[in-house]
Enzyme design. Structure first.
Site, short mmCIF file in Angstrom:
data_model
loop_
_atom_site.label_atom_id
_atom_site.label_comp_id
_atom_site.label_asym_id
_atom_site.label_seq_id
_atom_site.Cartn_x
_atom_site.Cartn_y
_atom_site.Cartn_z
N TYR A 67 -51.39 17.43 20.19
CA TYR A 67 -50.91 18.31 19.12
C TYR A 67 -49.63 19.02 19.57
O TYR A 67 -49.66 19.86 20.48
CB TYR A 67 -51.96 19.36 18.75
CG TYR A 67 -53.24 18.82 18.14
CD1 TYR A 67 -53.33 17.50 17.68
CD2 TYR A 67 -54.35 19.64 18.00
CE1 TYR A 67 -54.51 17.02 17.11
CE2 TYR A 67 -55.53 19.16 17.42
CZ TYR A 67 -55.59 17.86 16.99
OH TYR A 67 -56.75 17.39 16.43
N SER A 212 -60.49 18.26 8.97
CA SER A 212 -59.99 18.16 7.59
C SER A 212 -61.11 18.48 6.59
O SER A 212 -61.30 17.76 5.61
CB SER A 212 -59.42 16.76 7.32
OG SER A 212 -58.25 16.54 8.05
N ALA A 215 -59.93 18.77 3.12
CA ALA A 215 -59.11 17.63 2.69
C ALA A 215 -57.62 18.00 2.67
O ALA A 215 -56.90 17.75 1.70
CB ALA A 215 -59.57 17.13 1.32
N GLN A 216 -57.18 18.64 3.76
CA GLN A 216 -55.79 19.04 3.94
C GLN A 216 -55.28 19.92 2.81
O GLN A 216 -54.12 19.85 2.41
CB GLN A 216 -54.90 17.81 4.14
CG GLN A 216 -55.24 17.05 5.41
CD GLN A 216 -54.39 15.82 5.64
OE1 GLN A 216 -53.52 15.51 4.84
NE2 GLN A 216 -54.65 15.12 6.72
N GLY A 217 -56.18 20.77 2.30
CA GLY A 217 -55.80 21.74 1.27
C GLY A 217 -56.22 21.34 -0.13
O GLY A 217 -56.15 22.15 -1.06
N LEU A 219 -59.11 20.89 -1.39
CA LEU A 219 -60.30 21.59 -1.89
C LEU A 219 -60.12 23.10 -1.96
O LEU A 219 -61.08 23.82 -2.26
CB LEU A 219 -61.51 21.26 -1.00
CG LEU A 219 -61.98 19.80 -1.07
CD1 LEU A 219 -63.01 19.52 0.01
CD2 LEU A 219 -62.57 19.50 -2.45
N GLY A 221 -58.09 24.53 -4.13
CA GLY A 221 -57.74 24.88 -5.50
C GLY A 221 -56.28 25.19 -5.66
O GLY A 221 -55.79 25.39 -6.79
N LYS A 222 -55.53 25.22 -4.56
CA LYS A 222 -54.10 25.52 -4.63
C LYS A 222 -53.34 24.45 -5.39
O LYS A 222 -52.39 24.73 -6.13
CB LYS A 222 -53.53 25.66 -3.21
CG LYS A 222 -52.04 25.92 -3.16
CD LYS A 222 -51.54 26.03 -1.72
CE LYS A 222 -50.04 26.26 -1.67
NZ LYS A 222 -49.54 26.37 -0.26
#
Length: 322
Positions: A67, A212, A215-217, A219, A221-222
């Site tokens: 990373y 994840s 799910a990389q954002g 889920l 709602g954004k």
């Protein structure tokens, strides 16, 4: 609100090592390729994320030597040095093609410990199962490090059911358990269920770290059909964030919203709580700032009912092979 799954800590497999029931993944800390570190956020933001995470009762952090080419480990080590709170660290060994011998494990661990400014970490994991070194040599090299006292437990990542069993059997000859398999797992990434990995891990007493988990954002709602905001970095190419992808997931987001309103929680917190309702699963969402960290820690201390867990599983059946 039910209390069935309200627990603040969980053990790593069949070891005595206990960590917070929710962890934080630090892939985005120092990564400038996938996550745009240094462009849309930087060290000060992730330091605030670290502080907010710890303040929220989460003290388990997952990183890896790859990373940010070690930057994530270095930042995490620096932040840990500045707090009096006991922090549990997991990092990962990259089984690169040229790492052919057991000594490579010792060398990589030495560098990771140097980056982290530590002489011991609770969990050391193999980042992926594809390698030229044999599993026997690899697992025995890891077992050596447990016996030396530099790591507390051994884990793997992205291993299949059979690969998990093989690693577990090799370690059993050294009387050391395989503690963890780190896998991609979320409401809309449920392949580990279809492939039998979840069931095998539960049968063998192996904890799954769910990376994840949002799910990389997706889920949170954004990102939805009413919002023109698009994700940054490599996620721009992910079809799940397209209009058709968001249309498909809209019913899931609506249910998450409804459950969130009932418990006064966000869609992300409901998603993480669903994962914590699964046996032997610890989600490790990422956090690039204090707000995201606070949203993550809000998944602790409460529990969906068994009916609500089942409702979420039913509506996400189309993603069983995703």
């Amino acid at each position: 609100m039910t209390t069935d799954n309200i627990t603040q800590t969980r053990k790593l497999g069949n070891t005595d090592i206990e960590v917070s029931a929710l962890g934080i993944g630090t892939w985005a800390w120092g990564d400038s390729f996938f996550w745009d570190y240094g462009k849309t956020y930087g060290k000060s933001q992730i330091e605030e994320a670290f502080k907010a995470t710890v303040a929220g009762g989460v003290t388990f952090f997952d990183t890896a030597e790859v990373y940010g080419s070690g930057k994530s480990e270095q930042l995490l080590g620096e932040f840990c040095k500045a707090t009096d709170q006991k922090i549990d660290i997991a990092t990962k060994y990259a089984p690169l093609p040229w790492r052919l011998f057991g000594g490579c494990v010792a060398d990589a661990l030495t560098q990771s410990l140097k980056n982290l400014q530590m002489d011991y970490i609770p969990l050391y994991q193999v980042h992926w199962p594809f390698m030229l070194m044999s599993q026997d040599n690899l697992m025995n090299a890891l077992a050596d490090e447990v016996e030396k006292g530099r790591i507390g437990a051994i884990g793997v990542s992205n291993y299949s059911s059979e690969e998990m069993k093989r690693a577990k059997d090799i370690l059993a000859k050294r009387n050391i358990p395989l503690a963890v398999n780190q896998v991609k797992y979320s409401l809309v990434t449920r392949k580990i269920e279809a492939k039998g990995i979840l069931k095998t891990a539960q049968e063998l007493g192996i904890t799954l770290l769910a990376y994840s988990p949002l799910a990389q954002g997706l889920l949170t709602g954004k990102y939805n059909l009413d919002n023109t905001t698009k994700p940054e970095g490599a996620r721009k190419m992910d079809s799940r964030f397209s209009s058709s992808g968001l249309s498909k997931i809209a019913p899931v987001l609506e249910l998450l919203k409804q459950l969130g309103e009932k418990y006064q929680k966000t869609p992300a917190q409901v998603s993480l709580n669903w994962l914590m309702a699964q046996e032997n699963v610890i989600p490790i969402p990422g956090a690039k700032n204090a707000k995201q960290a606070q949203d993550n820690t809000g998944a602790l201390g409460w529990s969906l009912s068994s009916d609500e867990v089942a409702q979420l599983e039913e509506i996400t059946k189309p993603w069983l092979n995703s």
